[in-house]
Design a protein around this motif. Sequence first.
Motif, PDB file in Angstrom:
ATOM      1  N   PHE B 291       0.828  -1.218   0.000  1.00  0.00           N
ATOM      2  CA  PHE B 291       0.000   0.000   0.000  1.00  0.00           C
ATOM      3  C   PHE B 291       0.855   1.258   0.000  1.00  0.00           C
ATOM      4  CE2 PHE B 291      -3.121  -3.138   1.459  1.00  0.00           C
ATOM      5  CZ  PHE B 291      -4.145  -2.859   0.561  1.00  0.00           C
ATOM      6  N   SER B 292       1.985   1.180  -0.665  1.00  0.00           N
ATOM      7  CA  SER B 292       2.843   2.346  -0.837  1.00  0.00           C
ATOM      8  C   SER B 292       2.756   2.820  -2.276  1.00  0.00           C
ATOM      9  CB  SER B 292       4.303   2.001  -0.517  1.00  0.00           C
ATOM     10  OG  SER B 292       4.428   1.584   0.816  1.00  0.00           O
ATOM     11  N   GLY B 293       2.686   4.120  -2.445  1.00  0.00           N
ATOM     12  CA  GLY B 293       2.628   4.692  -3.775  1.00  0.00           C
ATOM     13  C   GLY B 293       3.995   5.141  -4.259  1.00  0.00           C
ATOM     14  N   VAL B 294       4.002   5.777  -5.421  1.00  0.00           N
ATOM     15  CA  VAL B 294       5.225   6.312  -6.016  1.00  0.00           C
ATOM     16  C   VAL B 294       4.982   7.780  -6.325  1.00  0.00           C
ATOM     17  CG1 VAL B 294       6.964   6.055  -7.807  1.00  0.00           C
ATOM     18  CG2 VAL B 294       5.654   4.056  -7.051  1.00  0.00           C
ATOM     19  N   LEU B 295       5.875   8.641  -5.863  1.00  0.00           N
ATOM     20  CA  LEU B 295       5.695  10.082  -6.017  1.00  0.00           C
ATOM     21  C   LEU B 295       6.329  10.587  -7.310  1.00  0.00           C
ATOM     22  CD1 LEU B 295       6.351  11.076  -2.305  1.00  0.00           C
ATOM     23  CD2 LEU B 295       4.153  10.820  -3.471  1.00  0.00           C
ATOM     24  N   ARG B 296       6.077  11.860  -7.609  1.00  0.00           N
ATOM     25  CA  ARG B 296       6.374  12.369  -8.953  1.00  0.00           C
ATOM     26  C   ARG B 296       7.861  12.490  -9.261  1.00  0.00           C
ATOM     27  NH1 ARG B 296       2.674  17.175  -8.791  1.00  0.00           N
ATOM     28  NH2 ARG B 296       1.871  16.187  -6.948  1.00  0.00           N
ATOM     29  N   GLY B 297       8.688  12.548  -8.239  1.00  0.00           N
ATOM     30  CA  GLY B 297      10.125  12.627  -8.514  1.00  0.00           C
ATOM     31  C   GLY B 297      10.864  11.346  -8.237  1.00  0.00           C
ATOM     32  N   ALA B 298      10.115  10.293  -7.854  1.00  0.00           N
ATOM     33  CA  ALA B 298      10.760   9.107  -7.297  1.00  0.00           C
ATOM     34  C   ALA B 298      10.983   7.999  -8.319  1.00  0.00           C
ATOM     35  CB  ALA B 298       9.945   8.590  -6.115  1.00  0.00           C
ATOM     36  N   PHE B 299      11.392   8.361  -9.527  1.00  0.00           N
ATOM     37  CA  PHE B 299      11.715   7.343 -10.516  1.00  0.00           C
ATOM     38  C   PHE B 299      12.701   7.919 -11.523  1.00  0.00           C
ATOM     39  CE2 PHE B 299       9.287   9.271 -13.930  1.00  0.00           C
ATOM     40  CZ  PHE B 299       8.333   9.994 -13.242  1.00  0.00           C
ATOM     41  N   ASP B 300      13.419   7.022 -12.177  1.00  0.00           N
ATOM     42  CA  ASP B 300      14.371   7.452 -13.204  1.00  0.00           C
ATOM     43  C   ASP B 300      14.716   6.234 -14.065  1.00  0.00           C
ATOM     44  OD1 ASP B 300      15.975   9.208 -14.620  1.00  0.00           O
ATOM     45  OD2 ASP B 300      17.681   9.018 -13.265  1.00  0.00           O
ATOM     46  N   GLY B 301      15.187   6.497 -15.253  1.00  0.00           N
ATOM     47  CA  GLY B 301      15.619   5.432 -16.145  1.00  0.00           C
ATOM     48  C   GLY B 301      16.807   5.888 -16.951  1.00  0.00           C
ATOM     49  N   ASP B 302      17.457   4.931 -17.620  1.00  0.00           N
ATOM     50  CA  ASP B 302      18.625   5.302 -18.441  1.00  0.00           C
ATOM     51  C   ASP B 302      18.293   5.311 -19.924  1.00  0.00           C
ATOM     52  OD1 ASP B 302      18.439   2.634 -19.029  1.00  0.00           O
ATOM     53  OD2 ASP B 302      20.461   2.105 -18.360  1.00  0.00           O
ATOM     54  N   GLY B 303      17.024   5.021 -20.267  1.00  0.00           N
ATOM     55  CA  GLY B 303      16.645   5.021 -21.680  1.00  0.00           C
ATOM     56  C   GLY B 303      17.108   3.791 -22.424  1.00  0.00           C
ATOM     57  N   GLU B 304      17.751   2.864 -21.703  1.00  0.00           N
ATOM     58  CA  GLU B 304      18.256   1.639 -22.342  1.00  0.00           C
ATOM     59  C   GLU B 304      17.745   0.406 -21.594  1.00  0.00           C
ATOM     60  OE1 GLU B 304      22.456   2.188 -22.346  1.00  0.00           O
ATOM     61  OE2 GLU B 304      22.380   3.841 -23.776  1.00  0.00           O
ATOM     62  N   THR B 311       9.369   4.080  -3.313  1.00  0.00           N
ATOM     63  CA  THR B 311       7.984   4.182  -2.867  1.00  0.00           C
ATOM     64  C   THR B 311       7.861   5.070  -1.631  1.00  0.00           C
ATOM     65  OG1 THR B 311       7.988   2.322  -1.306  1.00  0.00           O
ATOM     66  CG2 THR B 311       7.650   1.805  -3.646  1.00  0.00           C
ATOM     67  N   THR B 312       6.619   5.423  -1.345  1.00  0.00           N
ATOM     68  CA  THR B 312       6.363   6.181  -0.115  1.00  0.00           C
ATOM     69  C   THR B 312       6.623   5.319   1.111  1.00  0.00           C
ATOM     70  OG1 THR B 312       4.039   5.562  -0.263  1.00  0.00           O
ATOM     71  CG2 THR B 312       4.659   7.692  -1.197  1.00  0.00           C
ATOM     72  N   GLY B 313       6.683   4.008   0.938  1.00  0.00           N
ATOM     73  CA  GLY B 313       7.035   3.104   2.027  1.00  0.00           C
ATOM     74  C   GLY B 313       8.524   2.858   2.140  1.00  0.00           C
ATOM     75  N   GLY B 314       9.312   3.537   1.301  1.00  0.00           N
ATOM     76  CA  GLY B 314      10.752   3.478   1.434  1.00  0.00           C
ATOM     77  C   GLY B 314      11.432   2.292   0.780  1.00  0.00           C
ATOM     78  N   ARG B 315      10.740   1.619  -0.138  1.00  0.00           N
ATOM     79  CA  ARG B 315      11.362   0.511  -0.854  1.00  0.00           C
ATOM     80  C   ARG B 315      11.773   0.957  -2.246  1.00  0.00           C
ATOM     81  NH1 ARG B 315      10.580  -4.219   2.009  1.00  0.00           N
ATOM     82  NH2 ARG B 315      12.493  -4.810   0.917  1.00  0.00           N
TER      83      ARG B 315
END
Lengths: 86, 342
Positions: B291-304, B311-315
């Motif tokens: 039941f943890s969400g993902v916030l608007r700055g909490a992701f990234d990728g390398d395009g490859e 997550t909001t639960g810290g995982r």
Amino acid sequence: MATIILPRLLGQATRNGLRQEVDGEDLASALDGLFTREPSLKAHLLDETGSIRQHILIFVDGRRAQLGSAIESSSEIRILQAVSGG
Amino acid sequence: MTRIVIGSEKGGYLLTGDSGGWSVEGPLFPGWKVTAFGRDNGMHLAAVASNWFGVGIHRSEDLVNWEPIDRPPAWPEDSDRKMEQLWRFHHDGKRLWAGVAHAGLFTSTDAGVTWNPVDGLNEHHTRPDWEPGLGGLTAHRILTAGNQVWVAISAVGVFRSDDGGATWSPKNDGVPPVDSPENGPRPEVGYCVHGLAQDAENPMTIWRQDHRGVFRTTDGGDSWVRIENGLPANFGFVMWRDHGSGRMFTVPLESDENRVPVDGRLRVYLSDDRGETWWVAGTGWPDAPQFSGVLRGAFDGDGEGRFVFGTTGGRVWITNDNGETWECLEASFPRIGAVSLL
């Protein structure tokens, strides 16, 4: 010179440590001296209007101080973050 | 070996590893909320914020030794705006941009040492009508292509500049306002964009996770259309495009009122047809409710094919094969608000 004692959270925002000597006749001029040496602290201690940030308390020789409060060469200026959650 | 830096409510953390295991270094900036990471050539930047001490920016060449800058972005003393948080760094090849709350943009041409306000946006004629949402009044996403710039401002909308940031126009046609019926009045601002992703080869194509749904534009924001086929909910914050494959990533959350994964099933959803259809990504997801969400700055990728989110639960979750398999790191952290792949 008066001594300013900064809270631990500001350790990474300073170049000269949490305990610094400052000159000044009042708290405002003492802080100006601190900001000359540590420019990054200005935004951390004062808000956009130049007032002490809302959740910061400053004591001079044990008494709650405002920017106009007088200081002496032997004064201890202690900056505290207000007690709040989180 | 993958290296990730995450920003949490209490400090930043450096994660290094692969499927054989991960090491954790940190916290960086202990006690501070770490809100954004950026890079300007060889210089790393980290933004911090504090309820007591406001906003700071630190720079580092090695991610170990950090120096505070003297003067982070600031609003004029006679304004009624507060500098609450720096939400986003974006480097366009020439300038470093910063999106902040209260909402506004600043740019730097010296790798983040000094900053100048982008007055064309910050003093936009619609500003008196900008009202904060639950996440505040934040400029949280910046896209650039040549002389064109897009900025996403929560509860206000998307703006586009065609002249390098001198002048700006709202670009929200097709998206419902955050507090009006689907076909209700259409004010100039009041659109709550949560995330943007851009097609690097066709920069006028942009995907949008909005408060009111998932959208795509092919004309740079002049018009938006819904693309929600296959999603279990149309609320969320994540919108990412893997540039190499063109695959889209999003993480649906139940609703505005209940910002958690639908039925406790934390899942990334993918699209290989530019968002026309979505499906659950790959394997590796837990059976136990999440039941943890993902916030608007909490992701990234390398395009490859590598994509990571916190997550909001810290995982922290990562895929190295474009979403086919997923791994959750064993370590847990405070609520995660920023993630950057190094």
